[in-house]
Enzyme design. Structure first.
Site, PDB file in Angstrom:
ATOM      1  N   SER A 176      -4.828   2.162   8.864  1.00 43.59           N
ATOM      2  CA  SER A 176      -5.269   1.269   9.936  1.00 43.59           C
ATOM      3  C   SER A 176      -5.789  -0.034   9.325  1.00 43.59           C
ATOM      4  O   SER A 176      -5.033  -0.772   8.713  1.00 43.59           O
ATOM      5  CB  SER A 176      -6.323   1.966  10.806  1.00 43.59           C
ATOM      6  OG  SER A 176      -7.438   2.373  10.032  1.00 43.59           O
ATOM      7  N   ILE A 212       0.830  -1.198   0.000  1.00 43.78           N
ATOM      8  CA  ILE A 212       0.000   0.000   0.000  1.00 43.78           C
ATOM      9  C   ILE A 212       0.867   1.252   0.000  1.00 43.78           C
ATOM     10  O   ILE A 212       0.596   2.222  -0.721  1.00 43.78           O
ATOM     11  CB  ILE A 212      -0.953  -0.007   1.206  1.00 43.78           C
ATOM     12  CG1 ILE A 212      -2.030  -1.080   1.023  1.00 43.78           C
ATOM     13  CG2 ILE A 212      -1.597   1.365   1.416  1.00 43.78           C
ATOM     14  CD1 ILE A 212      -2.886  -1.326   2.249  1.00 43.78           C
TER      15      ILE A 212
END
Length: 238
Positions: free
Chosen positions: A131, A19
């Site tokens: 998160s 990511i």
């Protein structure tokens, strides 16, 4: 939404893979001067080869507070800082060793805390945590990950008040196809992805670029702070 990050200094901690690398790639494409940070020089070198000559890389172990403080000492303020670095271990609370649990907290929560505590970010710039949707949709095998993710999201809301006018947000991904799953056999991985996709309203697994889109949205939306953007394909409601 048109994303224009020209003349901005954009730091992605954990930007050498997954990511984080997708965020760095998207930010560079939008014109930002991108710096990626990672513990691994080999991963940095590999990532930089695809990011172009304007990108730079620096080694950083976020679990080492002294190293984090030295990383930010004396430097100019960043426009945007994204924290995607984490190594976590799955398992039930009663079977996961305490050393593994502490290592997970050190990597994902305390590492992010160290960066947030030390980073210099210009007024109206942004800080973004990555998160995970287990913060609100726990499973019996990912209790610790859910707790860590919830802590990061609470931290982002509190820091949005403490660090104002710096903007602080979180992006909460669901199941994303990254190298995180490379330890599984291809057959098992494909079966897990297919089974999950069948249950999701979007009928597919997420890609790193899906998460990167949300991160850049928050970076380029000056009225967004204290927010958690969920990018999970509907996983929290499925």
């Amino acid at each position: 939404m048109h994303v224009d990050l020209r003349d901005s200094q954009f730091l992605v901690v954990g930007g050498s893979s997954g990511i984080g690398l997708a965020v760095a790639t998207a930010a560079a494409a939008a014109g930002a001067a991108v710096t990626i940070a990672s513990r691994s020089q080999a991963k940095l070198d590999s990532a930089l080869a695809g990011l172009g000559p304007a990108a730079t890389g620096r080694q950083l172990d976020t679990t080492d507070l002294a190293s984090v403080e030295a990383f930010f000492a004396g430097g100019a303020a960043w426009d945007h800082v994204v924290i995607s670095a984490a190594q976590t271990t799955s398992g039930s609370v009663r079977k996961l060793s305490l050393s593994e649990a502490h290592a997970t907290m050190d990597s994902k929560f305390w590492g992010a805390y160290h960066v947030a505590r030390s980073a210099k970010i210009r007024d109206h710039g942004s800080l973004c945590f990555v998160s995970g949707f287990r913060s609100v949709r726990p499973s019996g095998n990912t209790v610790l990950q859910g707790a860590v993710n919830a802590a990061l999201e609470a931290l982002s809301r509190g820091l949005a008040l403490e660090l104002a006018p710096v903007r602080v947000n979180a992006v909460s991904p669901g199941l994303i196809a990254t190298s995180l799953w490379s330890g599984m056999s291809q057959t098992d991985r494909e079966a897990m992805f297919a089974s999950t996709a069948e249950r999701l309203p979007v009928r597919r697994i997420g890609n790193s670029s899906d998460v990167a889109n949300a991160v850049l949205f928050l970076a380029c939306t000056p009225f967004a702070t204290g927010s958690t953007v969920v990018v999970d394909g509907g996983g929290t409601i499925a």
